[in-house]
Every structure is written in C-alpha cells, then in structure tokens.
Design a protein around this motif. Structure first.
Motif, PDB file in Angstrom:
ATOM      1  N   SER A  75      -6.244  -9.500   2.541  1.00 53.44           N
ATOM      2  CA  SER A  75      -5.489 -10.636   3.082  1.00 53.44           C
ATOM      3  C   SER A  75      -6.371 -11.862   3.263  1.00 53.44           C
ATOM      4  O   SER A  75      -5.879 -12.939   3.587  1.00 53.44           O
ATOM      5  N   THR A  76      -7.684 -11.701   3.035  1.00 57.16           N
ATOM      6  CA  THR A  76      -8.614 -12.822   3.167  1.00 57.16           C
ATOM      7  C   THR A  76      -8.891 -13.489   1.823  1.00 57.16           C
ATOM      8  O   THR A  76      -9.610 -14.487   1.773  1.00 57.16           O
ATOM      9  N   SER A  77      -8.375 -12.943   0.742  1.00 58.83           N
ATOM     10  CA  SER A  77      -8.617 -13.486  -0.588  1.00 58.83           C
ATOM     11  C   SER A  77      -7.449 -13.122  -1.484  1.00 58.83           C
ATOM     12  O   SER A  77      -6.548 -12.370  -1.089  1.00 58.83           O
ATOM     13  N   HIS A  78      -7.445 -13.653  -2.715  1.00 59.04           N
ATOM     14  CA  HIS A  78      -6.378 -13.322  -3.650  1.00 59.04           C
ATOM     15  C   HIS A  78      -6.633 -11.946  -4.260  1.00 59.04           C
ATOM     16  O   HIS A  78      -7.773 -11.470  -4.332  1.00 59.04           O
ATOM     17  N   THR A  79      -5.571 -11.306  -4.700  1.00 54.01           N
ATOM     18  CA  THR A  79      -5.691  -9.992  -5.311  1.00 54.01           C
ATOM     19  C   THR A  79      -6.025 -10.103  -6.796  1.00 54.01           C
ATOM     20  O   THR A  79      -5.682 -11.094  -7.452  1.00 54.01           O
ATOM     21  N   LEU A  80      -6.691  -9.088  -7.305  1.00 59.55           N
ATOM     22  CA  LEU A  80      -6.994  -9.043  -8.727  1.00 59.55           C
ATOM     23  C   LEU A  80      -5.946  -8.260  -9.514  1.00 59.55           C
ATOM     24  O   LEU A  80      -5.898  -8.360 -10.732  1.00 59.55           O
ATOM     25  N   PHE A  81      -5.131  -7.486  -8.811  1.00 58.16           N
ATOM     26  CA  PHE A  81      -4.148  -6.632  -9.485  1.00 58.16           C
ATOM     27  C   PHE A  81      -2.764  -6.923  -8.909  1.00 58.16           C
ATOM     28  O   PHE A  81      -2.455  -6.526  -7.785  1.00 58.16           O
ATOM     29  N   HIS A  82      -1.952  -7.610  -9.672  1.00 62.57           N
ATOM     30  CA  HIS A  82      -0.611  -7.956  -9.206  1.00 62.57           C
ATOM     31  C   HIS A  82       0.389  -6.833  -9.445  1.00 62.57           C
ATOM     32  O   HIS A  82       1.454  -6.810  -8.842  1.00 62.57           O
ATOM     33  N   SER A  83       0.072  -5.919 -10.342  1.00 60.64           N
ATOM     34  CA  SER A  83       0.952  -4.786 -10.600  1.00 60.64           C
ATOM     35  C   SER A  83       0.427  -3.557  -9.871  1.00 60.64           C
ATOM     36  O   SER A  83      -0.787  -3.393  -9.689  1.00 60.64           O
ATOM     37  N   ASP A  84       1.346  -2.700  -9.475  1.00 57.91           N
ATOM     38  CA  ASP A  84       0.986  -1.500  -8.722  1.00 57.91           C
ATOM     39  C   ASP A  84       0.626  -0.384  -9.704  1.00 57.91           C
ATOM     40  O   ASP A  84       1.384  -0.077 -10.617  1.00 57.91           O
ATOM     41  N   PHE A  85      -0.548   0.225  -9.521  1.00 56.24           N
ATOM     42  CA  PHE A  85      -0.964   1.310 -10.416  1.00 56.24           C
ATOM     43  C   PHE A  85      -1.109   2.639  -9.672  1.00 56.24           C
ATOM     44  O   PHE A  85      -1.735   3.578 -10.173  1.00 56.24           O
ATOM     45  N   VAL A  86      -0.551   2.730  -8.463  1.00 55.47           N
ATOM     46  CA  VAL A  86      -0.610   3.982  -7.713  1.00 55.47           C
ATOM     47  C   VAL A  86       0.157   5.059  -8.479  1.00 55.47           C
ATOM     48  O   VAL A  86       1.267   4.848  -8.952  1.00 55.47           O
ATOM     49  N   GLY A  87      -0.436   6.225  -8.603  1.00 55.29           N
ATOM     50  CA  GLY A  87       0.169   7.320  -9.342  1.00 55.29           C
ATOM     51  C   GLY A  87      -0.235   7.366 -10.798  1.00 55.29           C
ATOM     52  O   GLY A  87       0.074   8.342 -11.498  1.00 55.29           O
ATOM     53  N   GLU A  88      -0.916   6.340 -11.289  1.00 55.94           N
ATOM     54  CA  GLU A  88      -1.341   6.299 -12.685  1.00 55.94           C
ATOM     55  C   GLU A  88      -2.745   6.882 -12.835  1.00 55.94           C
ATOM     56  O   GLU A  88      -3.524   6.944 -11.882  1.00 55.94           O
ATOM     57  N   GLY A  89      -3.081   7.276 -14.065  1.00 52.87           N
ATOM     58  CA  GLY A  89      -4.405   7.797 -14.355  1.00 52.87           C
ATOM     59  C   GLY A  89      -5.435   6.693 -14.445  1.00 52.87           C
ATOM     60  O   GLY A  89      -5.108   5.509 -14.599  1.00 52.87           O
ATOM     61  N   ILE A  90      -6.699   7.068 -14.356  1.00 49.92           N
ATOM     62  CA  ILE A  90      -7.780   6.093 -14.357  1.00 49.92           C
ATOM     63  C   ILE A  90      -8.048   5.598 -15.780  1.00 49.92           C
ATOM     64  O   ILE A  90      -7.843   6.315 -16.767  1.00 49.92           O
ATOM     65  N   ARG A  91      -8.465   4.344 -15.899  1.00 52.22           N
ATOM     66  CA  ARG A  91      -8.804   3.769 -17.207  1.00 52.22           C
ATOM     67  C   ARG A  91     -10.109   4.384 -17.725  1.00 52.22           C
ATOM     68  O   ARG A  91     -10.986   4.786 -16.953  1.00 52.22           O
ATOM     69  N   SER A  92     -10.234   4.405 -19.033  1.00 49.78           N
ATOM     70  CA  SER A  92     -11.402   5.036 -19.653  1.00 49.78           C
ATOM     71  C   SER A  92     -12.705   4.322 -19.311  1.00 49.78           C
ATOM     72  O   SER A  92     -13.762   4.944 -19.216  1.00 49.78           O
ATOM     73  N   ASP A  93     -12.651   2.973 -19.103  1.00 48.75           N
ATOM     74  CA  ASP A  93     -13.885   2.252 -18.806  1.00 48.75           C
ATOM     75  C   ASP A  93     -14.312   2.403 -17.350  1.00 48.75           C
ATOM     76  O   ASP A  93     -15.457   2.110 -16.997  1.00 48.75           O
ATOM     77  N   LEU A  94     -13.407   2.859 -16.473  1.00 53.40           N
ATOM     78  CA  LEU A  94     -13.751   3.037 -15.068  1.00 53.40           C
ATOM     79  C   LEU A  94     -14.080   4.490 -14.748  1.00 53.40           C
ATOM     80  O   LEU A  94     -14.800   4.768 -13.781  1.00 53.40           O
ATOM     81  N   MET A 132       0.841  -1.182   0.000  1.00 56.74           N
ATOM     82  CA  MET A 132       0.000   0.000   0.000  1.00 56.74           C
ATOM     83  C   MET A 132       0.876   1.232   0.000  1.00 56.74           C
ATOM     84  O   MET A 132       1.862   1.316   0.724  1.00 56.74           O
ATOM     85  N   ALA A 133       0.521   2.228  -0.814  1.00 54.86           N
ATOM     86  CA  ALA A 133       1.242   3.482  -0.862  1.00 54.86           C
ATOM     87  C   ALA A 133       0.257   4.594  -1.128  1.00 54.86           C
ATOM     88  O   ALA A 133      -0.862   4.367  -1.583  1.00 54.86           O
ATOM     89  N   ILE A 134       0.647   5.817  -0.863  1.00 56.94           N
ATOM     90  CA  ILE A 134      -0.228   6.952  -1.108  1.00 56.94           C
ATOM     91  C   ILE A 134       0.608   8.136  -1.565  1.00 56.94           C
ATOM     92  O   ILE A 134       1.685   8.390  -1.025  1.00 56.94           O
ATOM     93  N   PHE A 135       0.133   8.826  -2.601  1.00 55.87           N
ATOM     94  CA  PHE A 135       0.768  10.041  -3.076  1.00 55.87           C
ATOM     95  C   PHE A 135       0.134  11.219  -2.340  1.00 55.87           C
ATOM     96  O   PHE A 135      -1.080  11.434  -2.444  1.00 55.87           O
ATOM     97  N   THR A 136       0.918  11.974  -1.603  1.00 55.06           N
ATOM     98  CA  THR A 136       0.360  13.069  -0.813  1.00 55.06           C
ATOM     99  C   THR A 136       0.369  14.398  -1.555  1.00 55.06           C
ATOM    100  O   THR A 136      -0.367  15.307  -1.187  1.00 55.06           O
TER     101      THR A 136
END
Length: 492
Positions: A60-79, A1-5
């Motif tokens: 931590s109770t289930s598997h992740t859907l995103f194995h790559s980190d996308f923090v700092g990236e722009g949002i996808r057009s479909d979302l 987990m990370a956060i851009f301040t």
C-alpha cells in the motif's frame, strides 16, 4: 490477498502448528510488503507444478508490479530455480538478473525461505520495482531494512510470532500510520513523519530520535492509574503486543514487533496510529446502546403501571363482562411489557425468544383460568428472532394459548402444547412454524363469530408477521392452530 488451504492441509510433511504458522504469516505480511515497497508471493511445493502460489499481497506504500492475480497458478520457469535454491539453502537468495519474471520490467527478486523447527515450510518471493532512478530517501532505506530484518527472522522461525496480537478490537496500526525503530535499549533510532505527528498530538513537541520511548510515553501520561499493564513491554519493544495510551483527549494505538537474530534481541519496531476518532465513535455507540436499553426499561415500567391500573379498575367493575375485558387488556399489556424487558437486557437486534416465551407461555395458561389445572409443554426451538417480530409473535401466542384454555379446555383439566420448528425453504428463506395444541373439546361443529382476541391474532399475523394461520382437529382430540411465517425483518 487470498490463500489456498488445500495444498497445506494435504501435505503430510507439516508438523504440529506449521499450517497455523503459515496462516499467521499471511495474516500479517501486509506489514512486510509495505515496508519493502514490494509485492510478496508465497510458494508451496506441488507435485504437478513444482511450486504453486498460495497467496499474494500488494504494497500500500507503492504501486504493484502484478495487476493480475496468479494465486493457485504454478511457478514460472525463470523463478523456479531461485525458489528451489532458497528452499534447500534455508537462507535468503537474490536473483542475479534484474528482469526476472518480465523482460519489460526491471525488478529485484529475493527468495526468502520460511523455516520452522529446522524445516522449510514455504518460500516467500519479494518483487521490488527498480525502474525508478531517483535516490531512495532515509525513510525508504529504513523501511526496507526493517522488512529485511523481519524476513530474516522468518528464515530462523522467529517471525511471525504466535504471541502477536490477534484481538478483534479495531484500530490496528499500519506502516503508513506511523513507525518507530528502536534499538535494544528502547532508544528511538528513527521515527517516520506520521509517527512524529502522532506523538505531537499527545503533547510531545521535541524530536523523538535519540530519546527513550518509554520515558517519552511516561512523560505524556496524565493519569497513570489508567495505564495498560502491557505498556512498558510495548514501548521498550520487548514483547510483540498491542496497547493504547490516552492523553489530552488523544488515543494512540501502539504495536511492538521485537527484532531478533539467532542469539538475542537487537531492536524493535513500534507501529503507532491515532485512533481518537475511532474510540470517540465507539463511545458514542455505547452511549446510544445504553440509552436504547434505558428506553426499553422505562417503556416496560410504564406498561406495567398501565397493567396495574387496569387491574385496579377491573376490581371496581360490577359487570362480569367489563371485568373480563379489562383483565384481557391487562394480559395483553403485560405481554408487551415482557418483550420490552427482554429488549432492555441486551444490545443485539435479535431476541432470544425461547427464554422470553418460556415465562410467557406458563403465565398465559395460568392467568387465563386460575381455577382449573392446566399443564403446559413446550418443544422445539424458536432461536434468535428479529426484535420487530418479538412483540407481535408474543401477543399472538398469548391470545392463542388463552383461547385454548378458555374455549378448548372449558373449565376442565387438560394440557396445552407449544411447538416451534425452524427450517430453510427451497428459495433460501428461513421459515418458522409455530403450533399450539390442546386436548380439549375440539373445534365447534357450527362456526361462531370471532371474538376480539382472534381478531387481534389475525391482524397481527397478516400485517405484522406476514404469515398464515390455520386451525385443524388434533389427532386424539382437541384443536391445533398452526402459524407459519418467513423470518424476514420488516423493520427497515
């Protein structure tokens, strides 16, 4: 987990406490990710990318859907449209498509606006895997309902709560450790298997569901004089606090999270964790620390006894040379005793050397020649020094001050200066420079043989402190001795 301040700090639309509220959200949303069995992402408006991902947490109770980190990236057009819709409506929005974000993955996406004081500050998206075809268990259904309730509170500005525990004591309960869901009256509606096991270790053998958690807890307490005053408010779910209960040698950490809607509290969550082993180890550490302090205290007492014996012996000596030798030995033992006295007063591995040397500096000058008037001045800051430096450095300063009084001032009034300077070298090493100066007769024209005191100094500086030693003439008359060493602990 990370956060851009930076995007948060640079946003002028945030009001007082808004940035702190978002940080509090990111600090506690692992709880929601675990309850929802879903990845969570935090989106914030960006002038170039529409929305930018500030943070991402995996369950931590289930598997992740995103194995790559996308923090700092722009949002996808479909979302983007879903997030924008949630931002404007200030209610939870669910995608009508199950393959949003990834055509090869069936997932359910929800956009939850985080609203405070009537303003949307950010949007959390929840991404849950739908590829499993099995029927969800009662545990999963309860967990997901709890996650929804917390996120719904986020849309009302009721969660996260600034009153939530932020203390540094270890052992904070997590979802996997045990969860109880209570109704508004404190009756257990659901208890996870780990939660039931935790209370069984306390001595409760009956089922928790359908019973008042406050009554259950009260019946398990053996010594009610030791009960934390916050316990009643936690076990009834009225306040978002933490507490601990102990019974039959078992320690249980509890954390309550009240569940509220726009008008009233309708229930609560209580997380529980067995921290017995953790508290046992903490008690062992406290006991060991106390033992170490006691050892230092006894060593100090023994060294003071040795110094007293040397003082008594010196009074019986008829030879001036023998008496002087015993007095010097007494001063050295007293210096070591002073270091152990300082070590016995704290638990830290570092020693506040300024406090120690203030007493030692004056004492060394006074004892070296009690018949003459010697002024002492200290400048600079030693700061915290590793404990394995304290004894040899104190001995070195003691010998150099004694040498300055006895040989530099030579039975006349004068001043001895002690200066400390800490700096960082180009290689990143912390360097300590110590100088001892006097306004006495200066260096002798013809070098003479070193006495025992200077031999001790050279040995300690080279072998114990790993430093260098240099003598020079002091401007205005007198002598200056400079000691330089790197503050790298050699205790390992």
């Amino acid at each position: 987990m990370a956060i851009f301040t930076d995007p948060i700090k640079n946003n002028a639309n945030l009001g007082p406490g808004d940035a702190e509220w978002l940080h509090l959200l990111v600090g506690d949303w692992q709880l929601v990710a675990d309850l929802a069995f879903a990845d969570l992402a935090l989106w914030f408006p960006d002038p170039e990318k529409e929305y930018v991902a500030l943070a991402h947490v995996r369950p931590s109770t289930s598997h992740t859907l995103f194995h790559s980190d996308f923090v700092g990236e722009g949002i996808r057009s479909d979302l983007g449209p879903l997030v924008t819709k949630a931002w404007k409506s200030q209610v939870i929005e669910r995608s009508s498509e199950t393959n949003i974000w990834n055509v090869d993955m069936a997932m359910r996406v929800e956009a939850i606006p985080m609203v405070r004081n009537g303003r949307t500050l950010a949007v959390v998206t929840s991404h849950m895997d739908l590829s499993s075809s099995r029927m969800p268990s009662r545990l999963e259904l309860t967990y997901r309902q709890c996650a929804y309730d917390l996120l719904r509170m986020g849309t009302l500005g009721l969660w996260p709560d600034f009153a939530s525990p932020t203390g540094s004591r270890r052992g904070a309960p997590r979802v996997g450790d045990g969860l109880l869901r209570l109704d508004v009256d404190g009756i257990v509606q659901y208890a996870s298997p780990n939660g039931v096991s935790a209370f069984r270790r306390l001595g409760d053998v009956e089922s928790l569901e359908g019973r008042s958690l406050a009554e259950v807890t009260t019946g398990l307490l053996q010594d009610r004089r030791m009960v934390d005053e916050s316990l009643p408010l936690v076990v009834t779910g009225r306040m978002p606090w933490r507490t601990e209960i102990e019974s039959r040698g078992v320690s249980l950490s509890l954390r309550a999270i009240p569940l509220r809607d726009a008008t009233e509290r309708f229930g609560s969550l209580v997380l529980c964790r067995d921290v017995s082993e953790l508290r046992r180890r903490e008690k062992e550490l406290v006991t060991k620390d106390a033992t170490i302090r006691e050892i230092h205290h006894r060593v100090k007492n023994n060294l003071q006894t040795v110094a007293a014996l040397l003082r008594m012996q010196s009074r019986r000596m008829t030879s001036d040379e023998g008496k002087q030798g015993l007095e010097q030995a007494m001063r050295r033992v007293s210096t070591i005793a002073l270091v152990h006295e300082t070590l016995s007063q704290g638990l830290a591995q570092n020693v506040d050397f300024d406090e120690l040397i203030d007493r030692q500096f004056r004492l060394s000058a006074e004892v070296a020649s009690p018949s003459q008037r010697v002024h002492t001045e200290r400048t600079g800051v030693f700061g915290k020094l590793p404990s394995d430096f304290a004894t040899p450095l104190a001995l070195v300063i003691n010998e150099l001050v004694t040498n300055a009084v006895e040989h530099g001032l030579q039975d006349r009034e004068g001043t001895v200066w002690l200066n400390a300077d800490r700096s960082v070298s180009g290689a990143g090493e912390e360097i300590l420079k110590v100088s001892i100066s006097d306004d006495g007769v200066g260096l002798p024209e013809v070098p003479h043989a070193e006495g025992l005191g200077l031999q001790i100094v050279r040995t300690l500086v080279t072998s114990e402190l790993g430093g260098t030693l240099a003598w020079s003439a002091r401007p205005g008359g007198g002598t200056t001795v400079e000691l330089e060493m790197a503050l790298v602990s050699r205790g390992a």
